[in-house]
Design a protein around this motif. Structure first.
Motif, PDB file in Angstrom:
ATOM      1  N   PRO A 137       0.622  -1.330   0.237  1.00 16.53           N
ATOM      2  CA  PRO A 137      -0.055  -0.031  -0.054  1.00 16.53           C
ATOM      3  C   PRO A 137       0.590   0.788   0.190  1.00 16.53           C
ATOM      4  N   LEU A 138       0.639   1.958  -0.835  1.00 18.58           N
ATOM      5  CA  LEU A 138       1.492   3.703  -0.850  1.00 18.58           C
ATOM      6  C   LEU A 138       0.704   4.816  -0.503  1.00 18.58           C
ATOM      7  N   THR A 164      -6.654   3.910  -8.621  1.00 15.03           N
ATOM      8  CA  THR A 164      -7.440   3.944  -8.581  1.00 15.03           C
ATOM      9  C   THR A 164      -8.444   5.102  -7.742  1.00 15.03           C
ATOM     10  N   GLY A 165      -9.716   5.707  -8.305  1.00 19.40           N
ATOM     11  CA  GLY A 165     -10.697   6.165  -7.787  1.00 19.40           C
ATOM     12  C   GLY A 165     -10.321   8.204  -7.846  1.00 19.40           C
ATOM     13  N   GLU A 204      -8.916   8.359  -3.469  1.00 19.70           N
ATOM     14  CA  GLU A 204      -7.848   6.951  -4.277  1.00 19.70           C
ATOM     15  C   GLU A 204      -7.624   6.232  -3.761  1.00 19.70           C
ATOM     16  N   GLN A 205      -6.401   4.973  -4.212  1.00 19.76           N
ATOM     17  CA  GLN A 205      -5.992   3.811  -3.883  1.00 19.76           C
ATOM     18  C   GLN A 205      -5.264   4.339  -4.660  1.00 19.76           C
ATOM     19  N   VAL A 206      -3.754   3.864  -3.604  1.00 17.48           N
ATOM     20  CA  VAL A 206      -2.616   3.754  -4.347  1.00 17.48           C
ATOM     21  C   VAL A 206      -1.770   2.396  -4.338  1.00 17.48           C
ATOM     22  N   TRP A 207      -0.824   1.661  -4.781  1.00 18.30           N
ATOM     23  CA  TRP A 207      -0.930   0.650  -5.129  1.00 18.30           C
ATOM     24  C   TRP A 207       0.468   0.046  -5.406  1.00 18.30           C
ATOM     25  N   LEU A 208       1.624  -0.997  -5.253  1.00 22.74           N
ATOM     26  CA  LEU A 208       2.155  -1.453  -5.935  1.00 22.74           C
ATOM     27  C   LEU A 208       1.467  -3.765  -5.295  1.00 22.74           C
ATOM     28  N   ALA A 214     -13.107   3.134 -12.610  1.00 22.03           N
ATOM     29  CA  ALA A 214     -11.112   3.748 -13.645  1.00 22.03           C
ATOM     30  C   ALA A 214      -9.919   3.372 -12.575  1.00 22.03           C
ATOM     31  N   VAL A 215      -9.541   3.456 -13.655  1.00 22.19           N
ATOM     32  CA  VAL A 215      -7.933   2.885 -13.260  1.00 22.19           C
ATOM     33  C   VAL A 215      -7.087   2.624 -13.868  1.00 22.19           C
TER      34      VAL A 215
END
Length: 224
Positions: free
Chosen positions: A139-140, A212-213, A146-150, A166-167
């Motif tokens: 998780p970033l 995403t988001g 929004e959500q951001v991760w590797l 949407a991504v």
């Protein structure tokens, strides 16, 4: 300037098809992935710093998000090697540079105005990762917007599971396969809500930056 500016449409830039464009600063080049505006724009880019290149100190009214892809990126006396995620909130300023050279993934003017805290995540740290449903996730950042991760996938795994939001994704390592081609390291894709092509990790697996988001539904709504 408009580059992949209709967010109701999918967009792809392959890692082996970069078109580098000089920035206003000597020694710094960009690949424009999406963009709405001139030098002060809502933009997503790959940015390459030549060794010993730098920008003068400047402000980011809409915030700046960075993932270091190679080399070492520096700002204000702090040094971030490949694998670091940086998030500088709206209204922040910095003086970026690179002594050895660096390639970074950069997003501008894509944060909520109320964000106020910087974020630094070292994804090289094993403790930053967790295992979910047979894949490793780092998780970033996450908020209501929004959500951001590797995500690190073994070979032949579907990239998307049960979401149709949407991504946006960037191939950090390995490759991904879509029905008509394979996309190598550095490839970038963006999909509007409801559109999910079949994408799987390649023969050696893949590590992906996924976000995403955050995407607007139309060009008009996405202007800074």
């Amino acid at each position: 300037m408009l580059v992949n500016a209709d967010f109701s449409q999918p967009a792809t830039v392959a890692g082996d098809d970069y078109h580098w464009v000089a920035s206003p600063q000597s020694g710094v080049e960009r690949v424009m992935l999406d963009r709405l505006g001139g030098e002060k724009a809502r933009a997503t880019s790959i940015v390459r710093y030549a060794p010993r290149s730098s920008f003068p100190r400047h402000l980011h009214p809409g915030g700046e998000e960075i993932f270091v892809l190679s080399g070492t990126f520096s700002e204000d006396g702090n040094h971030y090697p490949a694998g670091f995620y940086l998030r500088n909130p709206p209204g922040s300023s910095h003086q970026p540079s690179s002594h050895e050279g660096a390639v970074i993934f950069v997003k501008l003017w894509q944060m909520q105005a109320h964000e106020s805290e910087p974020v630094r995540v070292d994804t090289r740290n094993a403790d930053a990762w967790r295992h979910e449903h047979g894949r490793a996730v780092c998780p970033l950042f996450e908020n209501h917007h929004e959500q951001v991760w590797l995500e690190r996938l073994p070979a032949g795994q579907p990239v998307f599971s049960n979401t149709d939001a949407a991504v946006e994704l960037l191939v950090i390592d390995g490759q991904i396969d879509i029905p008509d081609r394979s996309l190598s390291q550095g490839s970038w894709m963006r999909f509007p809500a409801g559109l999910r092509p079949v994408i799987t990790s390649g023969a050696e697996g893949a590590t992906l930056f996924i976000k995403t988001g955050h995407l607007p539904s139309t060009l008009e709504h996405s202007k800074p």
